[in-house]
Write an enzyme that holds these catalytic residues in place. Sequence first.
Site: not given
Ligand code: UD1
Length: 338
Positions: A123, A148, A152
């Site tokens: 990841s 987590y 990795k």
């Molecule tokens: C993270 C990890 C990734 C892991 C994944 C598994 C990092 C960079 N990435 O992804 O390796 O496989 O989790 O769960 O560490 N968001 C919102 N509202 C929500 C959900 C998300 O605003 O309800 C935003 C988050 O703040 C982020 C983006 O959407 O900015 C993506 O979030 P998400 O889909 O959870 O993925 P990551 O956190 O990037």
Amino acid sequence: MAKILVTGGLGYIGSHTVVALINQGHEVCIIDDLSNSSLKVLDGLEKITGKKPDFCQLDLRDLEAVKIYFSNQTDIEGIVHFAASKAVGESVENPLLYYHNNLTGLINLLKCTAAKNFIFSSSCTVYGSPDDLPITEDAPIKPAMSPYGNTKQIGEEILKDVTLANPSLNVIALRYFNPIGAHHSALIGELPIGIPQNLVPFITQTAIGLRQELKVFGNDYPTVDGTCVRDYIHVMDLAEAHVIALQRLLNQTNEDKFEVFNVGTGAGSTVLEVIHAFESVSGLKLPFKFAPRREGDVIEIYAHTEKANKVLGWKASRTLDEALKSAWLWECHVRNIS
Ligand code: UD1
């Protein structure tokens, strides 16, 4: 064509990779403990490919069961290893579950298999908060931001050490950015248990009425619109990267016994851009509100993809809109809405 074991093959990325492997002509067998997946996925796989892969329900933490499995399956040439727990928040609450499941599972697999070719599901989380963007594979590995993420990092280290000690083992670790979307048939896709933690399943569940509104975590980040930036990659592009990486090992064209590749599109999108793209492909207005920053989120990360493009000969070909459309079709299919 080879016989390939896919661990976690009924999970989200695993099931899409099974499709891509079968499309390439490989014979696939699957191990999955069904902890975050369903046997129904096997039906979806059969409908898409016309083949029902050999399936064994097995927990990789059970060393005796893994030994027995491999004593019956002596002709496996390659392993694509997905079976692991993946929720960042849960890993903070229950670190031992993560170290036990993700690392004991990997170790047991390595102890028992004679397969020479191994693809590891890693990841971009191994980079932590990046200093330079886009991020290259030789960027420093920062202290992990969650158990987590640590599993990795440690998983990669274990594999690097084992390739040094075992002359016949070759490994490619693929560092995924943010996989989203589903197979275009809408017969397989992402099906989170409980409240989705990731952005796109939360968006589709909100759009279908299962959730009241999406919370956008933070709108005061130093980015174009104040929301975080990620590299969202279509899960079928990601699945195809596994097939190409595996072929590199089967053809023995790898340059090192342990290689690492970023698997992303190379382009970043903000949370608001994803929401607006979703609204345009679905024709729906998505209810959302701004909420405080989520702990542990990095501000911005997207992949440098030149190594994967040039060395692996792989490039993401599907757009963000296509990925969001397929995620939406899948959500509608799961909830029986056409
Ligand atoms: C993270 C990890 C990734 C892991 C994944 C598994 C990092 C960079 N990435 O992804 O390796 O496989 O989790 O769960 O560490 N968001 C919102 N509202 C929500 C959900 C998300 O605003 O309800 C935003 C988050 O703040 C982020 C983006 O959407 O900015 C993506 O979030 P998400 O889909 O959870 O993925 P990551 O956190 O990037």
